[in-house]
Design a protein around this motif. Structure first.
Motif, PDB file in Angstrom:
ATOM      1  N   ALA A   1       0.858  -1.191   0.000  1.00 54.13           N
ATOM      2  CA  ALA A   1       0.000   0.000   0.000  1.00 54.13           C
ATOM      3  C   ALA A   1       0.891   1.237   0.000  1.00 54.13           C
ATOM      4  O   ALA A   1       1.738   1.389   0.891  1.00 54.13           O
ATOM      5  CB  ALA A   1      -0.924   0.004   1.212  1.00 54.13           C
ATOM      6  N   GLY A   2       0.702   2.104  -0.983  1.00 55.43           N
ATOM      7  CA  GLY A   2       1.561   3.264  -1.126  1.00 55.43           C
ATOM      8  C   GLY A   2       1.534   4.204   0.058  1.00 55.43           C
ATOM      9  O   GLY A   2       2.522   4.895   0.327  1.00 55.43           O
ATOM     10  N   GLU A   3       0.428   4.222   0.784  1.00 56.02           N
ATOM     11  CA  GLU A   3       0.293   5.159   1.910  1.00 56.02           C
ATOM     12  C   GLU A   3       0.710   4.547   3.245  1.00 56.02           C
ATOM     13  O   GLU A   3       0.625   5.196   4.295  1.00 56.02           O
ATOM     14  CB  GLU A   3      -1.154   5.646   2.015  1.00 56.02           C
ATOM     15  N   ALA A   4       1.167   3.294   3.236  1.00 58.97           N
ATOM     16  CA  ALA A   4       1.531   2.626   4.489  1.00 58.97           C
ATOM     17  C   ALA A   4       2.701   3.342   5.161  1.00 58.97           C
ATOM     18  O   ALA A   4       3.561   3.939   4.505  1.00 58.97           O
ATOM     19  CB  ALA A   4       1.904   1.169   4.215  1.00 58.97           C
ATOM     20  N   ALA A   5       2.748   3.251   6.483  1.00 55.02           N
ATOM     21  CA  ALA A   5       3.821   3.903   7.235  1.00 55.02           C
ATOM     22  C   ALA A   5       5.099   3.078   7.219  1.00 55.02           C
ATOM     23  O   ALA A   5       6.200   3.620   7.306  1.00 55.02           O
ATOM     24  CB  ALA A   5       3.366   4.132   8.678  1.00 55.02           C
ATOM     25  N   GLN A   6       4.959   1.759   7.107  1.00 56.85           N
ATOM     26  CA  GLN A   6       6.118   0.875   7.231  1.00 56.85           C
ATOM     27  C   GLN A   6       6.832   0.695   5.898  1.00 56.85           C
ATOM     28  O   GLN A   6       6.222   0.373   4.874  1.00 56.85           O
ATOM     29  CB  GLN A   6       5.695  -0.481   7.794  1.00 56.85           C
ATOM     30  N   ASP A   7       8.140   0.876   5.897  1.00 60.53           N
ATOM     31  CA  ASP A   7       8.987   0.742   4.713  1.00 60.53           C
ATOM     32  C   ASP A   7       9.364  -0.733   4.543  1.00 60.53           C
ATOM     33  O   ASP A   7       9.786  -1.388   5.497  1.00 60.53           O
ATOM     34  CB  ASP A   7      10.235   1.602   4.938  1.00 60.53           C
ATOM     35  N   VAL A   8       9.227  -1.254   3.310  1.00 59.11           N
ATOM     36  CA  VAL A   8       9.530  -2.663   3.074  1.00 59.11           C
ATOM     37  C   VAL A   8      10.979  -3.002   3.434  1.00 59.11           C
ATOM     38  O   VAL A   8      11.289  -4.118   3.850  1.00 59.11           O
ATOM     39  CB  VAL A   8       9.230  -3.056   1.601  1.00 59.11           C
ATOM     40  N   GLY A   9      11.870  -2.032   3.320  1.00 56.99           N
ATOM     41  CA  GLY A   9      13.268  -2.278   3.637  1.00 56.99           C
ATOM     42  C   GLY A   9      13.521  -2.557   5.107  1.00 56.99           C
ATOM     43  O   GLY A   9      14.586  -3.055   5.483  1.00 56.99           O
ATOM     44  N   ARG A  10      12.549  -2.238   5.964  1.00 56.83           N
ATOM     45  CA  ARG A  10      12.700  -2.459   7.400  1.00 56.83           C
ATOM     46  C   ARG A  10      12.022  -3.745   7.868  1.00 56.83           C
ATOM     47  O   ARG A  10      12.030  -4.058   9.054  1.00 56.83           O
ATOM     48  CB  ARG A  10      12.126  -1.269   8.175  1.00 56.83           C
ATOM     49  N   LEU A  11      11.405  -4.463   6.916  1.00 58.36           N
ATOM     50  CA  LEU A  11      10.703  -5.692   7.280  1.00 58.36           C
ATOM     51  C   LEU A  11      11.657  -6.867   7.401  1.00 58.36           C
ATOM     52  O   LEU A  11      12.669  -6.934   6.696  1.00 58.36           O
ATOM     53  CB  LEU A  11       9.664  -6.046   6.217  1.00 58.36           C
ATOM     54  N   ASP A  12      11.317  -7.798   8.273  1.00 58.55           N
ATOM     55  CA  ASP A  12      12.012  -9.080   8.319  1.00 58.55           C
ATOM     56  C   ASP A  12      11.190 -10.061   7.486  1.00 58.55           C
ATOM     57  O   ASP A  12      10.145 -10.535   7.923  1.00 58.55           O
ATOM     58  CB  ASP A  12      12.143  -9.573   9.761  1.00 58.55           C
ATOM     59  N   LEU A  13      11.654 -10.335   6.265  1.00 52.82           N
ATOM     60  CA  LEU A  13      10.897 -11.184   5.348  1.00 52.82           C
ATOM     61  C   LEU A  13      11.388 -12.626   5.354  1.00 52.82           C
ATOM     62  O   LEU A  13      11.096 -13.395   4.445  1.00 52.82           O
ATOM     63  CB  LEU A  13      10.959 -10.604   3.932  1.00 52.82           C
ATOM     64  N   ARG A  14      12.139 -12.979   6.395  1.00 61.53           N
ATOM     65  CA  ARG A  14      12.496 -14.388   6.567  1.00 61.53           C
ATOM     66  C   ARG A  14      11.286 -15.123   7.138  1.00 61.53           C
ATOM     67  O   ARG A  14      10.365 -14.518   7.662  1.00 61.53           O
ATOM     68  CB  ARG A  14      13.688 -14.504   7.512  1.00 61.53           C
ATOM     69  N   GLY A  15      11.293 -16.435   7.058  1.00 68.92           N
ATOM     70  CA  GLY A  15      10.158 -17.209   7.542  1.00 68.92           C
ATOM     71  C   GLY A  15       9.059 -17.260   6.495  1.00 68.92           C
ATOM     72  O   GLY A  15       9.176 -16.697   5.405  1.00 68.92           O
ATOM     73  N   PRO A  16       7.954 -17.933   6.804  1.00 72.78           N
ATOM     74  CA  PRO A  16       6.846 -18.055   5.848  1.00 72.78           C
ATOM     75  C   PRO A  16       6.178 -16.704   5.620  1.00 72.78           C
ATOM     76  O   PRO A  16       5.759 -16.036   6.580  1.00 72.78           O
ATOM     77  CB  PRO A  16       5.880 -19.035   6.532  1.00 72.78           C
ATOM     78  N   VAL A  17       6.069 -16.288   4.351  1.00 72.22           N
ATOM     79  CA  VAL A  17       5.574 -14.955   4.015  1.00 72.22           C
ATOM     80  C   VAL A  17       4.615 -15.023   2.839  1.00 72.22           C
ATOM     81  O   VAL A  17       4.846 -15.755   1.870  1.00 72.22           O
ATOM     82  CB  VAL A  17       6.752 -14.009   3.679  1.00 72.22           C
ATOM     83  N   ALA A  18       3.545 -14.231   2.913  1.00 74.53           N
ATOM     84  CA  ALA A  18       2.655 -13.986   1.781  1.00 74.53           C
ATOM     85  C   ALA A  18       2.697 -12.504   1.464  1.00 74.53           C
ATOM     86  O   ALA A  18       2.576 -11.665   2.366  1.00 74.53           O
ATOM     87  CB  ALA A  18       1.226 -14.423   2.094  1.00 74.53           C
ATOM     88  N   LEU A  19       2.874 -12.168   0.200  1.00 79.09           N
ATOM     89  CA  LEU A  19       2.883 -10.781  -0.258  1.00 79.09           C
ATOM     90  C   LEU A  19       1.600 -10.537  -1.035  1.00 79.09           C
ATOM     91  O   LEU A  19       1.296 -11.273  -1.981  1.00 79.09           O
ATOM     92  CB  LEU A  19       4.095 -10.524  -1.150  1.00 79.09           C
ATOM     93  N   VAL A  20       0.851  -9.514  -0.658  1.00 81.99           N
ATOM     94  CA  VAL A  20      -0.448  -9.254  -1.281  1.00 81.99           C
ATOM     95  C   VAL A  20      -0.347  -7.993  -2.130  1.00 81.99           C
ATOM     96  O   VAL A  20       0.023  -6.918  -1.626  1.00 81.99           O
ATOM     97  CB  VAL A  20      -1.558  -9.086  -0.228  1.00 81.99           C
TER      98      VAL A  20
END
Length: 238
Positions: A168-187
């Motif tokens: 979501a373009g208006e989201a506060a959280q930056d994808v670069g700060r996410l921990d995308l290890r583990g089971p993940v679904a991207l919507v």
């Protein structure tokens, strides 16, 4: 179904799904030999005939009569991750009805290590020749599944320990700060409309891709590619 474009047709030939190939006169001899070596019936025709059959001039001089592309199941995607001994990485599409966007997302998902793509039955482009052409052969390797209800699938994934992140373009959280290890679904949502309200609410978090230009939004397939690359990098594969 008529499939066109060199990479999609070659992958379908390797898959054994082609009954006949139609080539434009003037296609380079090395490519003709590669097709003939598969043992499939080959016919030559004027390029204008291919234009008319494909409904486009972007066929690269090759058409093939193939079995219809088949939808996988969500179980196929989950099994793929399990059999590889990997944490699930799945892409969920909410309202991607443009076949070129759909095909480009499938291509990025296959190239960047996702285990599959899932769409809602009534809110997706069909698996068509345009999708297959844009996916450049990725539909031969990556399970693409339908689900009757995307929010319900998200609930199921979350119950299985999958973290669900919506773009979501208006989201506060930056994808670069996410921990995308583990089971993940991207919507990924439709361009212009974004994610539906219920889908947004089901996500564990909404994330944005930082931009610097005057145009504030990215094409859906580009956004999916960036998120998938971030997931691949987080898993130590990039």
């Amino acid at each position: 179904m008529l499939l066109y474009g060199r990479n999609p047709v070659l992958e379908a030939l390797r898959d054994g799904r082609v009954s006949e190939v139609l080539l434009a006169r003037g296609v380079e001899e090395a490519f003709v030999r590669e097709v003939k070596e598969t043992g499939v019936r080959v016919r030559f025709a004027a390029r204008i005939e291919l234009d008319q059959l494909a409904g486009t001039t972007q066929h690269q001089g090759i058409l093939a009569e193939v079995e219809d592309l088949a939808w996988a199941s969500v179980e196929d995607i989950l099994d793929r991750a399990q059999h590889r001994g990997e944490d699930l990485l799945i892409v969920l599409l909410d309202g991607i009805t443009d076949p070129r966007n759909f095909g480009a997302i499938i291509r990025s998902a296959e190239v960047l290590g996702a285990h599959g793509v899932a769409v809602e039955e009534r809110r997706s482009a069909p698996l068509s020749p345009v999708v297959a052409k844009t996916a450049a052969g990725a539909t031969s390797y990556l399970p693409v599944a339908q689900t009757k209800n995307l929010p319900r699938l998200i609930d199921r994934l979350k119950e299985g320990g999958v973290w669900v992140y919506g773009a979501a373009g208006e989201a506060a959280q930056d994808v670069g700060r996410l921990d995308l290890r583990g089971p993940v679904a991207l919507v990924i949502g439709a361009e212009g409309e974004g994610l539906r309200r219920l889908v947004r609410e089901k996500c564990d978090a909404l994330v944005r891709i930082p931009t610097r230009g005057q145009v504030q939004s990215l094409n859906a397939s580009v956004a999916a590619g960036i998120l998938l690359y971030e997931a691949m990098r987080a898993r130590g594969e990039g």
